[in-house]
Design a protein around this motif. Structure first.
Motif: not given
Lengths: 290, 269
Positions: B24-36, B147-151
């Motif tokens: 789940l951590a991987f899934l969430i972080l992966f999705f967020f990395s696409l957010f920008p 925190l990492l990807f909200r740009s």
């Protein structure tokens, strides 16, 4: 006080019969044999006493307490060895025994060691790697490690080699000598005969006989074997004789009644050999099932 | 509650908890990395999505999500997170007591001096602890991801917390339904098909609710009760439906205790 007291206990699984109207009592220090063929209701009775299942009607008390309301209290002093043993496959033997011991207020480490030494148990092996016989040994240690006051053995010897069976019986006798009451269910009559003081015979869910093992053997039947010249079945054709069999010049039969009658008949022929013995439990047992 | 049963149960589930949590951590972080990418090209994205049939968008709930906002994007992720949590919690619920019977260890446990109530309580607490660990990992991953990807995009922390808290209700609903169903059947041979069936069934039901419009099938599924787009839109839960879920949990658990204390443990042979 009776250790086990069962009153009109009945269990139906839906419509299929478990046991019907079973009543008996076992006194402290006894080894009570519970015999009957498979499906007669032996396991059902034990499972009811352990409150693994709930009675349809009737009641049962162990240590004077009702099994349906005081189950967990009662089980503090009960050891149970089921006919088929299954444990958490991934665990090691020693962890399983530790887990088992953790349910009781005792430091059972010493006792676990003693018991597993006798049973030659390998403590570091995984349950899944054990053979059926070895699992059974784990079961034996597991059932005894908390020094229970009452032992339920449900066809305990299946899967044990003869040497282990003997060790196991010695162990049960020792426990019994320390005052442990034993409830021993089996369909192997020889072992019941070797071990038990009293037996209950169960058939199709109903108790057909409860009796002292000696009385069962003595008061019931004598097994007569006669070898003589010129024997004819007609000689023994009188009331009390059953199962008459002829083999060349020898005859075997069961007799119930005044033994002098038989002796008079026998004295009328020239006997080469004669034995009058108590029948084995097996033979008595077959009689109940005829 | 018996500490030894709790520990045993917790340990037995530890590996599964770690695998679910990491996935789940991987899934969430992966999705967020696409957010920008999504947020930068929101216009293109929305135009692209508009080409899909309305029913399809409705089925995935895309009609109510704005993928250009932090929470809108997160709610898209959340659908998959919810599905995973539903499968995990359903599995734990279905297996909680049935596993002792299917692996034939019930005789061992139930011939010990513990009451059925103690056993069930210890097992439930162990399962809830396992679910809480996964829940915490999801929380942490969501915060880290944002925190990492909200740009530079803003979001409402309180709504985010509402979204994350709804997952807890979600887990408990699926666990308790699984448990009560496992006690209603005579013998459950295998847990996973039931867990998957329950989770996907509820998920698909929610998908259909968008397609059929007026039909109120969706009232049956927690995916609808705790719909992320509703929570984001109103910055609160759909209170009656939330209470429906809470009621389901309570009823299922009470029924489970009732059934388990009266259950006949099937013999091994």
């Amino acid at each position: 006080m009776s250790i086990i007291e069962v009153n009109n206990l009945t269990k139906y699984y839906g419509k299929s019969r478990g046991i019907v109207d079973v009543s008996f009592a076992e006194e402290e220090g006894e080894i009570f044999g519970f015999i009957g063929p498979n499906g007669a209701g032996k396991s059902t009775t034990i499972r009811l006493l352990l409150s693994l299942i709930h009675p349809t009607s009737g009641s049962a008390k162990v240590f004077g307490k009702d099994v349906t309301t005081h189950g967990s209290e009662i089980r503090r002093d009960i050891g149970y060895l089921p006919s088929e043993v299954y444990y958490y496959e991934g665990m090691k033997v020693k962890d399983l025994l530790k887990y088992s011991a953790s349910f009781f207020d005792c430091d059972c480490t010493q006792r676990i060691k003693e018991l597993s030494d006798i049973m030659e148990l390998e403590m570091n092996r995984r349950i899944s790697d054990l053979s059926y016989g070895n699992k059974k040994k784990v079961g034996i240690v597991q059932g005894l490690l908390h020094s229970p006051k009452l032992l339920f053995l449900d066809e305990p010897t299946a899967g044990l080699d003869p040497l282990m069976q003997r060790k196991f019986f010695d162990m049960i006798r020792q426990e019994n000598a320390r005052g442990v009451t034993v409830f021993f269910s089996s369909h192997i009559l020889g072992e019941v005969q070797r071990l038990c003081n009293r037996v209950g015979i169960i058939r199709e869910g109903k108790i057909v006989e409860i009796s002292d093992i000696r009385t069962l053997q003595q008061n019931n039947y004598k097994k007569v074997n006669v070898t003589a010249e010129g024997l004819s079945p007609a000689i023994f054709d009188f009331p009390g004789v059953t199962n008459l069999q002829t083999e060349d010049s020898a005859m075997h039969f069961f007799f119930k009644g005044d033994i002098n009658l038989v002796l008079q008949k026998i004295s009328s022929v020239q006997v080469t050999d004669l034995t009058i013995e108590e029948p084995t439990l097996e033979e008595i047992f077959m009689h109940y099932y005829e | 509650m018996s500490a030894n049963i709790y520990t045993h149960e917790f340990r037995a589930r530890l590996k599964s908890v770690i695998i679910w949590s990491l996935s789940l951590a991987f899934l969430i972080l992966f999705f967020f990395s696409l957010f920008p990418v999504f947020s930068d090209q929101a216009a293109v994205m929305n135009e692209f999505l508009a080409r899909y049939p309305a029913e399809l968008r409705a089925a995935f709930g895309l009609d109510k999500m704005d993928l250009a906002t932090v929470l809108g994007f997160f709610s898209f992720t959340l659908v998959f997170v919810e599905l995973c949590l539903a499968i995990q919690a359903g599995n734990y619920g279905f297996g909680l007591v049935s596993i002792e019977e299917s692996e034939l260890t019930a005789d061992f446990l139930l011939s010990k001096p513990v009451s059925r109530t103690q056993i069930l309580t210890s097992k439930l607490l162990a399962a809830v602890s396992s679910l809480l660990i996964t829940e915490l990992v999801v929380w942490a991953s969501a915060f880290v991801g944002i925190l990492l990807f909200r740009s530079g995009h803003d979001y409402s922390t309180s709504t985010l917390i509402l979204l994350l808290l709804s997952l807890l209700v979600f887990q408990l609903v699926f666990m308790s339904i699984g448990l009560v169903v496992s006690l209603l059947v005579r013998r459950l041979r295998s847990v996973t098909p039931y867990g998957l069936g329950l989770a996907f069934g509820a998920y698909v039901l929610n998908g259909f609710s968008g397609v059929f419009g007026d039909v109120k099938l969706e009232l049956l599924t927690p995916f609808k009760h705790l719909d992320p787009s509703f929570i984001i839109l109103h910055a609160s839960y759909d209170t009656p439906l939330l209470f429906l879920d809470l009621a389901v949990i309570v009823v299922a658990l009470v029924a489970s205790y009732w059934l388990y204390t009266r259950r006949d443990i099937p013999a091994v042979s």
